[in-house]
Design an enzyme around this catalytic site. Structure first.
Site, PDB file in Angstrom:
ATOM      1  N   GLN A 194      46.362  36.890  50.766  1.00 51.98           N
ATOM      2  CA  GLN A 194      45.086  37.379  50.213  1.00 51.98           C
ATOM      3  C   GLN A 194      44.825  36.628  48.918  1.00 51.98           C
ATOM      4  O   GLN A 194      45.728  36.436  48.120  1.00 51.98           O
ATOM      5  CB  GLN A 194      45.256  38.883  49.939  1.00 51.98           C
ATOM      6  CG  GLN A 194      44.722  39.418  48.618  1.00 51.98           C
ATOM      7  CD  GLN A 194      43.241  39.733  48.676  1.00 51.98           C
ATOM      8  OE1 GLN A 194      42.724  40.083  49.737  1.00 51.98           O
ATOM      9  NE2 GLN A 194      42.537  39.590  47.565  1.00 51.98           N
ATOM     10  N   THR A 195      43.573  36.222  48.691  1.00 50.70           N
ATOM     11  CA  THR A 195      43.269  35.628  47.392  1.00 50.70           C
ATOM     12  C   THR A 195      41.786  35.741  47.056  1.00 50.70           C
ATOM     13  O   THR A 195      40.942  35.807  47.950  1.00 50.70           O
ATOM     14  CB  THR A 195      43.725  34.153  47.308  1.00 50.70           C
ATOM     15  OG1 THR A 195      43.452  33.657  46.000  1.00 50.70           O
ATOM     16  CG2 THR A 195      43.009  33.278  48.321  1.00 50.70           C
ATOM     17  N   ARG A 196      41.501  35.784  45.744  1.00 54.92           N
ATOM     18  CA  ARG A 196      40.104  35.729  45.274  1.00 54.92           C
ATOM     19  C   ARG A 196      39.957  34.583  44.283  1.00 54.92           C
ATOM     20  O   ARG A 196      38.992  34.495  43.549  1.00 54.92           O
ATOM     21  CB  ARG A 196      39.675  37.056  44.625  1.00 54.92           C
ATOM     22  CG  ARG A 196      40.718  37.757  43.776  1.00 54.92           C
ATOM     23  CD  ARG A 196      40.107  38.852  42.937  1.00 54.92           C
ATOM     24  NE  ARG A 196      39.766  38.308  41.656  1.00 54.92           N
ATOM     25  CZ  ARG A 196      40.578  38.290  40.586  1.00 54.92           C
ATOM     26  NH1 ARG A 196      41.774  38.838  40.636  1.00 54.92           N
ATOM     27  NH2 ARG A 196      40.187  37.748  39.466  1.00 54.92           N
ATOM     28  N   HIS A 200      46.115  26.569  44.333  1.00 58.56           N
ATOM     29  CA  HIS A 200      46.704  25.336  43.836  1.00 58.56           C
ATOM     30  C   HIS A 200      48.027  25.081  44.554  1.00 58.56           C
ATOM     31  O   HIS A 200      48.389  25.810  45.462  1.00 58.56           O
ATOM     32  CB  HIS A 200      46.856  25.428  42.319  1.00 58.56           C
ATOM     33  CG  HIS A 200      45.563  25.742  41.634  1.00 58.56           C
ATOM     34  ND1 HIS A 200      44.488  24.874  41.675  1.00 58.56           N
ATOM     35  CD2 HIS A 200      45.133  26.834  40.965  1.00 58.56           C
ATOM     36  CE1 HIS A 200      43.468  25.425  41.033  1.00 58.56           C
ATOM     37  NE2 HIS A 200      43.835  26.613  40.599  1.00 58.56           N
ATOM     38  N   HIS A 203      50.509  27.920  45.002  1.00 55.93           N
ATOM     39  CA  HIS A 203      50.152  28.901  46.039  1.00 55.93           C
ATOM     40  C   HIS A 203      50.502  28.367  47.421  1.00 55.93           C
ATOM     41  O   HIS A 203      50.960  29.090  48.294  1.00 55.93           O
ATOM     42  CB  HIS A 203      48.660  29.226  45.989  1.00 55.93           C
ATOM     43  CG  HIS A 203      48.204  29.741  44.666  1.00 55.93           C
ATOM     44  ND1 HIS A 203      47.478  28.968  43.793  1.00 55.93           N
ATOM     45  CD2 HIS A 203      48.403  30.927  44.064  1.00 55.93           C
ATOM     46  CE1 HIS A 203      47.230  29.670  42.703  1.00 55.93           C
ATOM     47  NE2 HIS A 203      47.783  30.859  42.837  1.00 55.93           N
ATOM     48  N   GLY A 288      51.288  39.961  45.515  1.00 60.74           N
ATOM     49  CA  GLY A 288      51.617  39.294  44.255  1.00 60.74           C
ATOM     50  C   GLY A 288      51.900  40.263  43.134  1.00 60.74           C
ATOM     51  O   GLY A 288      51.808  41.478  43.289  1.00 60.74           O
ATOM     52  N   ARG A 289      52.236  39.663  42.005  1.00 67.29           N
ATOM     53  CA  ARG A 289      52.368  40.409  40.767  1.00 67.29           C
ATOM     54  C   ARG A 289      50.977  40.907  40.402  1.00 67.29           C
ATOM     55  O   ARG A 289      50.004  40.173  40.510  1.00 67.29           O
ATOM     56  CB  ARG A 289      52.874  39.414  39.707  1.00 67.29           C
ATOM     57  CG  ARG A 289      53.387  40.039  38.477  1.00 67.29           C
ATOM     58  CD  ARG A 289      53.841  38.963  37.486  1.00 67.29           C
ATOM     59  NE  ARG A 289      54.137  39.609  36.226  1.00 67.29           N
ATOM     60  CZ  ARG A 289      53.209  39.994  35.366  1.00 67.29           C
ATOM     61  NH1 ARG A 289      51.938  39.748  35.581  1.00 67.29           N
ATOM     62  NH2 ARG A 289      53.563  40.618  34.261  1.00 67.29           N
ATOM     63  N   ASP A 290      50.857  42.189  40.031  1.00 71.38           N
ATOM     64  CA  ASP A 290      49.571  42.778  39.670  1.00 71.38           C
ATOM     65  C   ASP A 290      48.496  42.493  40.730  1.00 71.38           C
ATOM     66  O   ASP A 290      47.378  42.101  40.422  1.00 71.38           O
ATOM     67  CB  ASP A 290      49.120  42.258  38.294  1.00 71.38           C
ATOM     68  CG  ASP A 290      47.950  43.062  37.725  1.00 71.38           C
ATOM     69  OD1 ASP A 290      47.816  44.244  38.088  1.00 71.38           O
ATOM     70  OD2 ASP A 290      47.166  42.507  36.936  1.00 71.38           O
ATOM     71  N   HIS A 291      48.853  42.699  41.988  1.00 72.05           N
ATOM     72  CA  HIS A 291      47.948  42.451  43.115  1.00 72.05           C
ATOM     73  C   HIS A 291      46.652  43.264  42.954  1.00 72.05           C
ATOM     74  O   HIS A 291      46.700  44.453  42.681  1.00 72.05           O
ATOM     75  CB  HIS A 291      48.664  42.861  44.410  1.00 72.05           C
ATOM     76  CG  HIS A 291      47.923  42.498  45.658  1.00 72.05           C
ATOM     77  ND1 HIS A 291      48.287  41.438  46.457  1.00 72.05           N
ATOM     78  CD2 HIS A 291      46.837  43.044  46.240  1.00 72.05           C
ATOM     79  CE1 HIS A 291      47.455  41.362  47.485  1.00 72.05           C
ATOM     80  NE2 HIS A 291      46.566  42.317  47.361  1.00 72.05           N
ATOM     81  N   MET A 330      56.433  30.193  41.765  1.00 72.17           N
ATOM     82  CA  MET A 330      56.876  28.833  42.077  1.00 72.17           C
ATOM     83  C   MET A 330      56.639  27.953  40.846  1.00 72.17           C
ATOM     84  O   MET A 330      55.596  28.061  40.204  1.00 72.17           O
ATOM     85  CB  MET A 330      56.092  28.271  43.265  1.00 72.17           C
ATOM     86  CG  MET A 330      56.148  29.114  44.522  1.00 72.17           C
ATOM     87  SD  MET A 330      57.792  29.257  45.246  1.00 72.17           S
ATOM     88  CE  MET A 330      58.084  27.564  45.740  1.00 72.17           C
ATOM     89  N   VAL A 433       3.653  27.959  26.838  1.00 68.83           N
ATOM     90  CA  VAL A 433       4.077  29.040  27.728  1.00 68.83           C
ATOM     91  C   VAL A 433       2.953  30.043  27.911  1.00 68.83           C
ATOM     92  O   VAL A 433       2.649  30.467  29.029  1.00 68.83           O
ATOM     93  CB  VAL A 433       5.324  29.744  27.158  1.00 68.83           C
ATOM     94  CG1 VAL A 433       5.574  31.042  27.885  1.00 68.83           C
ATOM     95  CG2 VAL A 433       6.527  28.831  27.234  1.00 68.83           C
ATOM     96  N   ARG A 434       2.317  30.398  26.802  1.00 68.82           N
ATOM     97  CA  ARG A 434       1.268  31.413  26.918  1.00 68.82           C
ATOM     98  C   ARG A 434       0.047  30.888  27.686  1.00 68.82           C
ATOM     99  O   ARG A 434      -0.715  31.665  28.229  1.00 68.82           O
ATOM    100  CB  ARG A 434       0.900  31.954  25.537  1.00 68.82           C
ATOM    101  CG  ARG A 434       1.916  33.002  25.074  1.00 68.82           C
ATOM    102  CD  ARG A 434       1.516  33.687  23.802  1.00 68.82           C
ATOM    103  NE  ARG A 434       2.408  34.816  23.504  1.00 68.82           N
ATOM    104  CZ  ARG A 434       2.208  36.068  23.920  1.00 68.82           C
ATOM    105  NH1 ARG A 434       1.169  36.363  24.664  1.00 68.82           N
ATOM    106  NH2 ARG A 434       3.075  37.023  23.612  1.00 68.82           N
ATOM    107  N   ILE A 474       8.224  33.757  18.879  1.00 67.47           N
ATOM    108  CA  ILE A 474       8.542  34.709  17.806  1.00 67.47           C
ATOM    109  C   ILE A 474       9.725  35.574  18.250  1.00 67.47           C
ATOM    110  O   ILE A 474      10.677  35.757  17.528  1.00 67.47           O
ATOM    111  CB  ILE A 474       7.317  35.592  17.467  1.00 67.47           C
ATOM    112  CG1 ILE A 474       6.184  34.721  16.913  1.00 67.47           C
ATOM    113  CG2 ILE A 474       7.721  36.642  16.437  1.00 67.47           C
ATOM    114  CD1 ILE A 474       4.919  35.505  16.563  1.00 67.47           C
TER     115      ILE A 474
END
Ligand code: PPS
Length: 570
Positions: A194-196, A200, A203, A288-291, A330, A433-434, A474
């Site tokens: 699983q990944t978000r 690299h 992984h 993983g750690r803190d999944h 790793m 703009v105006r 302004i």
């Protein structure tokens, strides 16, 4: 064969093709609920069986049981409430037994919900039970306390058509289709990752390790639904995964995309992820750690312990029938030119690793990203999405009284940037703009706000495309400037420049003769005279034109942009 789904049977809530036309006709006559992004993601996985054994959005009994025991009322493990929250307005007049059409943002009818339950949940209790938190810096808690509707609708679903996706279609598989493809390849054991985040080399190595250790094929199963705010967009990530896939060598590996809306629920979410992967045919799941962690809270503390997720999944592995594979850190061992689990490196060896924060820093500064860390083609994708600051878009937002010198400085700055030729610019000066974008608007608070927000939207688009937008209005109201900043910062840099020339000076100069008219009451609601101007509290730059010539002001701004990295020094 492949691991059986949770509850034994893969759910499929899609109606047979022969019934679709009749259901479409019925849906057109029903009360329709327009799904938000998260609900749309949930619906897709309910319809295709990714959330087996759920047949629809939770009933109240199942919901209460999930909150108190992490189980459905029938005892089956299910840690995450999958609910359909709606507004009071929509719920008014609905009765149990009613049928409701569920629509995507374009108005397409995707499914019909047969209403079995309608209730007003205690969302604070839900936050505590599911996320163990009431802190809205937690995205799952924030949704419950700030964004969700007060009424939950429960009931079974009949799918008319699956949610439509136009991107990466060849990589999107529901559980039935993925199972078919995995079986065709002759795989029985499958370890899911699983990944978000982008993947690299570390992984890749950990998926290899996991595959070797379990004798399973690798399923890279990234989330492309909703992830943590601020994550790298899934388009970029999927291109990175595709590159990475080419770097496996004769190994059994497949990439498939999961349209999941994550809740960042840490341990409970990890368990939910494992169940979902089981439904997609996986026998092993890497945790993983803190999944699925939500990041740090307002006090800078972690919401969950680093190994809580692994422990919870491991504790339920037997009951679930999916094995937890802990994610091993790793490291790159320079002497050996390859990756090893951190504990396998000898003490005399140099180990290299790079944190996510360091990577972002390097991208920001346009610095080199080492080959040992990520494959060059992956680095190139990330660079393309996150160019160094001197190629990022930016909005230079001038604010100040009428006649303070904003337009003069903005024009001079524009000319100087064009002379340098590094950057493309667009000057959005007040008058221009105006006359175009804001034609017909006056100077009431509402009209001024509309004017500024339109400009901010255009500026955000210019910034998105890597240009420089120079705005000179302004912009008298602090909270409107704040909104403009937020719109732009989603796409690029924002530099607020307060042209702080005092009222007395502006009035004395009275270049356009407007102050005289305002004093005489011939212009009503004139900024500084009969309308407010709220000076910025924390602008990036302040320029008082009593002391500085336009050219000197431009020098000052260009110096600032060079220091900040937005312009390369000449
Ligand atoms: S705002 O408040 O940011 O939307 O204003 P902006 O678009 O910059 O327009 C300001 C110019 O409009 C002229 N003008 C007025 N200004 C302030 N208050 C009132 N009631 C008003 N009526 C007309 C004025 O010339 C401003 O021009 P600058 O260039 O600022 O002198």
């Amino acid at each position: 064969g492949l691991n059986p789904p949770h509850g034994g049977q893969l759910v499929n809530r899609m109606a047979p093709a022969s019934e679709q036309a009749a259901l479409q006709r019925e849906a057109a006559t029903l009360p329709g609920w327009s799904l938000n992004h998260r609900q749309l993601c949930d619906l897709e996985l309910l319809l295709n069986g990714g959330f087996s054994p759920l047949q629809g959005f939770l009933t109240q009994t199942d919901y209460e049981s999930v909150l108190s025991d992490m189980r459905l009322a029938n005892g089956l493990l299910w840690p995450m409430p999958i609910t359909l929250d709606v507004s009071e307005d929509f719920a008014r007049g609905l009765n149990v037994g009613d049928r409701i059409a569920l629509r995507d943002p374009q108005g397409l009818n995707l499914a019909i919900l047969t209403l079995s339950d309608l209730w007003r949940p205690d969302r604070l209790l839900e936050a505590r039970q599911v996320f163990d938190s009431e802190d809205p810096t937690h995205p799952g808690v924030a949704y419950l306390l700030e964004d969700s509707g007060p009424v939950y609708l429960g009931g079974t679903l009949t799918g008319i058509q699956a949610p439509v996706h136009h991107d990466f279609q060849a990589l999107r598989q529901g559980p039935a289709e993925l199972r078919r493809l995995l079986a065709e390849q002759g795989w029985q054991k499958v370890v899911a990752f699983q990944t978000r985040n982008p993947m690299h080399r570390a992984h890749q190595e950990l998926t290899r390790q996991a595959a070797r250790q379990t004798g399973a094929a690798i399923l890279i199963h990234p989330v492309v639904g909703q992830t943590r705010p601020g994550d790298i967009d899934h388009y970029t990530r999927v291109r990175c995964y595709q590159h990475l896939l080419q770097r496996y060598q004769g190994e059994s590996v497949r990439l498939s995309l999961l349209p999941l809306a994550m809740r960042m629920g840490g341990p409970a979410e990890a368990l939910w992820h494992a169940i979902i992967r089981k439904n997609f045919g996986a026998s092993h799941f890497i945790v993983g750690r803190d999944h699925a962690g939500p990041g740090k809270n307002a006090l800078g503390e972690d919401f969950y312990g680093p190994y809580e997720a692994q422990e919870l999944v491991k504790a339920h592995a037997d009951e679930l029938g999916i094995e937890m594979v802990p994610f091993r850190k790793m490291v790159y061992v320079a002497q050996r030119g390859r990756y090893l689990p951190a504990e396998a490196a000898r003490s005399d060896e140099t180990v290299l690793s790079l944190s996510g924060t360091e990577l972002r820093q390097r991208l920001k500064q346009g610095e080199e990203i080492p080959d040992w860390f990520t494959w060059p083609e992956v680095a190139a994708e990330l660079r393309h999405r996150h160019p160094p600051r001197h190629r990022q878009g930016i909005t230079l937002f001038f604010t100040g009284l009428s006649g303070s010198g904003k337009s003069t400085i903005a024009e001079a700055l524009n000319a100087r940037l064009l002379e340098q030729g590094q950057r493309r610019t667009t000057l959005l000066d007040g008058d221009v703009v105006r006359r175009n974008l804001s034609e017909g608007l006056g100077f009431s608070r509402e009209d001024r706000d509309r004017n500024i927000l339109r400009i901010a939207w255009v500026a955000s688009q210019i910034s998105r495309h890597g240009g420089i937008a120079i705005c000179a209005q302004i912009a008298p109201y602090a909270d409107t400037r704040q909104r403009a900043r937020a719109m732009v910062e989603a796409e690029g840099g924002f530099v607020e420049i307060h042209v702080s020339t005092p009222l007395a000076t502006c009035e004395q100069r009275d270049r356009k003769g407007l102050y005289a008219l305002a004093r005489a009451g011939k212009i009503k609601g004139f900024t500084g005279i009969s309308d407010p101007y709220e000076p910025p509290k924390d602008p990036e730059l302040t320029i008082d034109t009593r002391d500085v010539s336009p050219d000197a002001a431009v020098d000052q701004i260009i110096h600032y942009l060079e220091q900040a990295g937005y312009l390369r020094p000449r």
